[in-house]
Design an enzyme around this catalytic site. Structure first.
Site, PDB file in Angstrom:
ATOM      1  N   ILE A 134       1.878  -6.972   0.001  1.00 52.70           N
ATOM      2  CA  ILE A 134       2.398  -6.018   0.988  1.00 52.70           C
ATOM      3  C   ILE A 134       3.898  -5.870   0.770  1.00 52.70           C
ATOM      4  O   ILE A 134       4.696  -6.472   1.504  1.00 52.70           O
ATOM      5  CB  ILE A 134       2.104  -6.491   2.426  1.00 52.70           C
ATOM      6  CG1 ILE A 134       0.613  -6.855   2.574  1.00 52.70           C
ATOM      7  CG2 ILE A 134       2.476  -5.435   3.447  1.00 52.70           C
ATOM      8  CD1 ILE A 134       0.248  -7.417   3.909  1.00 52.70           C
ATOM      9  N   PRO A 135       4.355  -5.126  -0.197  1.00 52.46           N
ATOM     10  CA  PRO A 135       5.792  -5.005  -0.411  1.00 52.46           C
ATOM     11  C   PRO A 135       6.420  -4.179   0.710  1.00 52.46           C
ATOM     12  O   PRO A 135       5.818  -3.191   1.155  1.00 52.46           O
ATOM     13  CB  PRO A 135       5.896  -4.247  -1.740  1.00 52.46           C
ATOM     14  CG  PRO A 135       4.512  -4.081  -2.257  1.00 52.46           C
ATOM     15  CD  PRO A 135       3.572  -4.345  -1.161  1.00 52.46           C
ATOM     16  N   HIS A 136       7.583  -4.630   1.159  1.00 55.42           N
ATOM     17  CA  HIS A 136       8.285  -3.869   2.207  1.00 55.42           C
ATOM     18  C   HIS A 136       9.752  -4.256   2.178  1.00 55.42           C
ATOM     19  O   HIS A 136      10.095  -5.382   1.787  1.00 55.42           O
ATOM     20  CB  HIS A 136       7.681  -4.166   3.568  1.00 55.42           C
ATOM     21  CG  HIS A 136       7.670  -5.633   3.906  1.00 55.42           C
ATOM     22  ND1 HIS A 136       6.546  -6.420   3.679  1.00 55.42           N
ATOM     23  CD2 HIS A 136       8.617  -6.449   4.395  1.00 55.42           C
ATOM     24  CE1 HIS A 136       6.834  -7.675   4.046  1.00 55.42           C
ATOM     25  NE2 HIS A 136       8.080  -7.710   4.474  1.00 55.42           N
ATOM     26  N   PRO A 137      10.633  -3.352   2.574  1.00 54.78           N
ATOM     27  CA  PRO A 137      12.056  -3.708   2.646  1.00 54.78           C
ATOM     28  C   PRO A 137      12.334  -4.487   3.928  1.00 54.78           C
ATOM     29  O   PRO A 137      11.565  -4.403   4.890  1.00 54.78           O
ATOM     30  CB  PRO A 137      12.749  -2.357   2.671  1.00 54.78           C
ATOM     31  CG  PRO A 137      11.754  -1.435   3.281  1.00 54.78           C
ATOM     32  CD  PRO A 137      10.403  -1.949   2.912  1.00 54.78           C
TER      33      PRO A 137
END
Lengths: 224, 276, 575
Positions: A134-137
């Site tokens: 779950i890539p997220h900034p």
């Protein structure tokens, strides 16, 4: 314009009983028509100003205002889009390829988003196991209007430094203009991913419409 | 909502009938009866614009030592938890202030006169004064305890009558007993009254809750009074419109209370009611 | 016709509704005139009956006269007017602070009649308190007639009071000061103008009807700096005497109340004792205005020792009259005791230092009066202004201020509550505007309560509850019985945190097993003072309100602070 006891009680944040007592005690400017009390706004404003009392004249209830709008995961997925067959052999190349495909982000900001995602991956991998990341900034994205969840299916599994050391084949990007939404989406997503049936369904690389339908079913089962 | 009824307990056989009536009323509409056992022969009711002193006669102070246990016995007989009201404030040492923060007050037809007059349907001057200033309905009991099985509202179209009608609907809703409306056609015709309640938004609850609406010609007032079931609770508004009527309870009201022996629930001009 | 009506209503709105000052001034002067008339009526009838009874005073049986008077007066009050006992002023203060000045109509005449019976027959009491009572009841009933709100009604009560005092002493400023200092307890300019006008109206009424019977004629006194030191000493003496007076009054009332005699026996007993004292010392009888006049003008002829005894005889007689069933006030007795004290002091002064050129006897009588008024009623301004107006000049202002400030401070030190307030303070009903007690008593529990709470059932499984708290913002969940809707206990999220985090517990327990049943609750009947006390003792931030076993809502300290502040602002604003 005039207010009734009940309306004024909302604006002053007290119960109608208090308003009635103040009228009885002669502490509020009031005009009477029969049994009903009416309050003129101009007089009320003057009264509130001389008494240094907050008169909230907007129609919204201040308690209601705080309740933020709830966004659903399915609508976020519709915003973000679903993409297949992403090619890449390590974390950065996969991320770059994904961002490049993403239509929701304007080209001017793609570089910024990439930097932020890489920074986040370096701090701690977002691979949560079972082949999913779950890539997220970390910060909210000011250039985004609506929250978006983009789903990417990789052509070949990639080593993502995941928690369970398994290669990752599906990525869920969570991109939000506000941190509050991020939490909501993350919680909704993790609920879906905990569902064994859903996981199997994902591995079968479903058709985008079916996927969104499935998510809708799951989120009605677990309202936020 | 927790509705409360205040009853001023009189430790005499006549007081017992009144008290049983209060208890029955509360049980039927799910309200809480509170008994006040007076320790001095007077008390004050402070309403928003008047202080009404109620002078009790000596029968209220009869054998104070048995009063509480007698009241408790009656409470238990009706299966209600005994609750007593204790005045907190005193204007003078022998003059307690009784809170006016009640939803109903129970009065015998006369507070301070001898009970012999009550048989004649006389309503004492203090009871009138209480009704005039009360912000709550006043329950005026029949001389002997008599359970009622239906509700009759006298609806004359005035503002008070609308309050009474609302109250009648409320009681019908709380008790599940049938409600009848009685209207005496004085100047207007049937349609006028139906329109009136529609304007007030009462038409829907009236059709839902009431059993029947009777209309009578002006000359048949006595017939109307006779037609009211003997075992029903009569709900009506005191005071007509007009200055002269204001001095008394309103001429119709006088006639009703002196003719019918039913339990009366009277709403005064300061009562306000809503269906919620 | 309709235009006329419309014009009238616009005029009415413009004159009275937008700004009620004019209305208050007109209504206030009516109240002042009415209470002035009441005062004059009482004065005149007292005068007549005292003159009429005077020839009988020399007979041996005259001692029963006060007894008969007290008997009639107490029977009248109890059986005919059916007033509660009490001399009036505390009742007015109580009504003003708790019920916005609501007074019964019967109070506007009942005390006049009963005090007329007591004082006319020779009982030692003052007509001022009854007149104040009836004046304020007149004001209150005028307000009731005009359906004014509480603030306006309180002003009219003050108007009635001021008119009464102004009329009885022909001293408008004293009337104004008394009304504000003793009755209302707040100096607001919206009050002062109508009250001042009412006071003047009251004084004018008495001057117009009985100009020759103004109680105190204007007198001028030569008071020099030399008198400052003696007045210092006099102040100490008056402080002591006023404490003795207050204590005696209270004791006598207490003894009378604990005695098992019926009311009328008490009244007869007290009256007989007063009558007996009166035979030997007529100065104690009645309201004593006549003697005060003599003392001020210096024609009082008793010797030092007799006067000294008279001070205590008067104290005792007043206590016997008021404590045992007579009706009346303490204002006039204060004046008599004060002037007697002043004269005794002056006489001692002359014996000790015969050559000192201090002021005349009358001046000391006046100083003594100020001292006692300031001491007993702890109303220094009333004392000062009354004497200033009586003397009609400012020569005595300096010693007056000295005496009144020292006397009120000293007696306050020994006896913190003044005679008028003591009873109210003991009952916790001394609620001056803008004080903590007043705000707490004004704020109702029903105004503070927050009712929007999700209730849960005791039979609910914990897992179900977890689902509820996921979406709820509540920190407290009242647990109620499924069947009877009775309140059973409270689930506090902060207290069950460790179970919430343990999924193993979710299906193991019911809410009735983890709820807290020991939480203190209050009911709607409690007042805020009690609620805060309970919260403070138990260290609670929020407290559930339970009425007849039904959960009603919660009261939190945050909400209390919010409303408390607003109430304080609204109450203390000059408006």
């Amino acid at each position: 314009m005039q207010y009734s006891v009940f309306e004024l009680s909302k604006h002053l944040g007290v119960v109608p009983d208090t308003i009635e007592r103040w009228v009885r005690q002669g502490k509020l400017p009031v005009s009477r028509t029969g049994k009903n009390y009416q309050f003129r706004i101009s007089e009320l404003k003057k009264w509130a100003a001389t008494h240094n009392i907050c008169l909230n004249l907007s129609d919204e209830d201040p308690a209601e205002k705080k309740r933020e709008s709830i966004i659903s995961l399915s609508s976020a997925v519709k915003n973000g889009g679903i993409y297949f067959d992403i090619i890449g052999d390590d974390v950065t190349s996969v991320l770059r390829a994904c961002i490049k495909k993403m239509s929701i982000i304007h080209d001017d900001f793609k570089k910024d988003l990439f930097d932020r995602l890489v920074e986040r991956e370096q701090a701690l991998s977002t691979g949560i196991g079972n082949g999913i990341a779950i890539p997220h900034p970390r910060e909210q994205l000011s250039y985004l209007n609506d929250p978006a969840v983009s789903i990417f299916f990789l052509a070949d599994p990639v080593d993502y430094n995941a928690l369970d050391h398994q290669p990752v084949s599906v990525l869920f990007f969570i991109l939000c203009p506000a941190l509050k939404m991020h939490l909501q989406l993350l919680s909704a997503l993790s609920f879906c991913l905990r569902d064994a049936q859903f996981k199997r369904f994902l591995n079968a690389r479903p058709d985008p419409h079916q996927l969104i339908e499935k998510i809708e079913i799951l989120q009605t089962a677990n309202p936020i | 909502m927790n509705y409360k009824l205040l009853h001023i307990f009189r430790n005499t056989p006549f007081g017992r009938e009144t008290f049983l009536q209060s208890l029955y009323f509360c049980k039927t509409i799910n309200a809480f009866p509170l008994a006040y056992i007076p320790r001095s022969d007077k008390f004050l009711l402070y309403f928003s614009n008047d202080a009404v002193q109620v002078d009790l006669d000596h029968s209220y102070l009869t054998s104070p030592d048995t009063a509480k246990s007698n009241a408790e016995k009656l409470f238990e007989e009706m299966g209600t938890k005994p609750m007593f009201y204790e005045p907190k404030n005193f204007t003078a040492s022998s003059l307690p202030d009784i809170s006016t923060n009640f939803d109903y007050l129970c009065c015998p037809r006369s507070v301070s006169d001898m009970s012999s007059k009550i048989g004649l349907g006389h309503i004492g001057p203090r009871v009138r004064r209480i009704i005039k200033h009360a912000t709550f309905p006043v329950l005026i009991t029949s001389p002997v305890f008599k359970p009622w099985k239906s509700i009759s509202v006298f609806f004359g179209g005035s503002k008070n009558a609308l309050t009474a009608l609302t109250l009648g609907l409320k009681i019908a809703l709380a008790s599940g007993l049938p409600l009848d409306i009685y209207t005496l056609l004085e100047k207007q015709d049937e349609a006028y009254y139906r329109e009136l309640i529609e304007k007030e938004g009462l038409d829907e609850p009236v059709t839902q809750l009431s059993r029947q609406w009777f209309f009578y010609e002006k000359a048949h007032f006595d017939t109307m009074l006779y037609d009211v079931p003997h075992n029903s609770l009569i709900v009506l508004g005191a005071y007509g419109h007009g200055i002269i009527k204001d001095l008394l309870l309103g001429s119709k009201m006088e006639q009703i209370q002196s003719t019918v022996m039913n339990n009366l629930l009277i709403t005064g001009p300061h009562c306000s009611m809503s269906l919620q | 016709m309709s235009t006329l009506k419309k014009g009238y209503s616009i005029l009415y709105q413009w004159l009275f509704h937008r700004d009620d000052r004019l209305l208050l001034i007109i209504a206030g002067s009516v109240a002042g005139i009415c209470s002035g008339l009441a005062a004059v009526a009482l004065r005149l009838s007292l005068q007549t009956v005292l003159e009429w009874l005077h020839p009988f005073r020399h007979y041996g049986w005259a001692f029963v006269l006060p007894a008969v008077g007290a008997l009639l007066s107490s029977l009248y009050l109890e059986k005919i007017a059916r007033e509660g006992a009490g001399h009036g002023v505390p009742e007015v203060i109580y009504a003003v602070s708790r019920y916005g000045g609501l007074l019964r109509f019967r109070s506007s005449y009942s005390r006049l009649i009963s005090s007329f019976l007591t004082i006319g027959s020779g009982g030692s009491a003052g007509p001022e308190a009854p007149v104040v009572m009836s004046g304020s009841a007149i004001g209150s009933n005028i307000a009731k007639f005009l359906s004014l709100n509480e603030r306006q009604r309180i002003t009219l009560v003050g108007c009635g009071t001021a008119g009464a005092i102004a009329s009885i002493f022909n001293a408008p400023i004293a009337g104004l000061v008394f009304a504000i200092e003793v009755i209302l307890g707040e100096w607001k300019f919206v009050n002062i103008i109508p009250i001042a006008i009412a006071a003047v109206a009251g004084a004018e009424v008495s001057q117009a009807i009985i100009p020759e019977q103004v109680i105190f004629n204007h007198q001028t006194f030569q008071v020099g700096l030399l008198d400052i030191l003696p007045s210092l000493c006099l102040a100490l003496v008056t402080a002591l005497v006023s404490v003795v007076f207050t204590k005696t009054l209270q004791q006598s009332g207490k003894i009378a109340r604990t005695s098992s005699f019926p009311l009328w026996v008490r009244a007869v007993f007290g009256g007989c004792i007063v009558g007996t004292i009166g035979i030997f010392m007529p100065v104690v009888l009645g309201e004593g205005y006549h003697f005060i006049q003599e003392m001020i003008s210096g024609t009082f002829s008793l010797g030092v020792f007799i006067t000294f005894v008279a001070v205590f005889a008067k104290i005792f007689a007043t206590a016997m009259t008021l404590g045992w069933g007579g009706s009346g006030g303490i204002f006039a007795p204060c004046l008599v005791i004060g002037s007697l004290t002043g004269i005794v002091f002056h006489k001692f002064l002359l014996i000790l230092l015969p050559s000192v050129g201090c002021a005349r006897e009358g001046a000391y009588a006046l100083l003594g009066m100020t001292g006692i008024i300031s001491g007993v009623m702890q109303a220094p301004l009333t004392g000062i202004f009354l004497i200033v107006e009586i003397t009609g000049g400012y020569e005595m202002t300096l010693p007056l201020i000295v005496v009144s400030s020292i006397s009120s401070t000293m007696s306050h030190y020994i006896e913190p509550a003044s005679f008028y307030f003591k009873d109210l303070i003991e009952r916790g009903q001394f609620l001056r505007p803008g004080t903590d007690a007043r705000i707490l008593s004004d704020l109702n529990i029903s105004e503070l309560i927050e009712t929007r709470y999700t209730k849960v059932s005791g039979n609910m499984v914990f897992r179900e509850f977890i689902e509820i708290i996921k979406t709820s913002r509540q920190n407290f969940f009242p647990v109620i019985d499924d069947r009877t809707n009775e309140y059973k206990g409270m689930v506090k999220i902060s207290a069950i945190r460790k179970y919430v985090l343990d999924p193993g517990m979710y299906d193991m327990i019911f809410l009735s097993q983890i709820m807290d049943t020991e939480v203190m609750t209050v009911s709607l009947e409690n007042d805020l003072q009690e609620v805060l006390e309970i919260m403070d003792i138990n260290g609670m931030e929020t407290i559930p309100v339970v009425e007849h076993d039904r959960f009603v809502g919660m009261i939190s300290k945050t909400r209390i602070l919010d409303l408390y502040r607003r109430e304080l602002i609204v109450q203390t604003s000059a408006h």
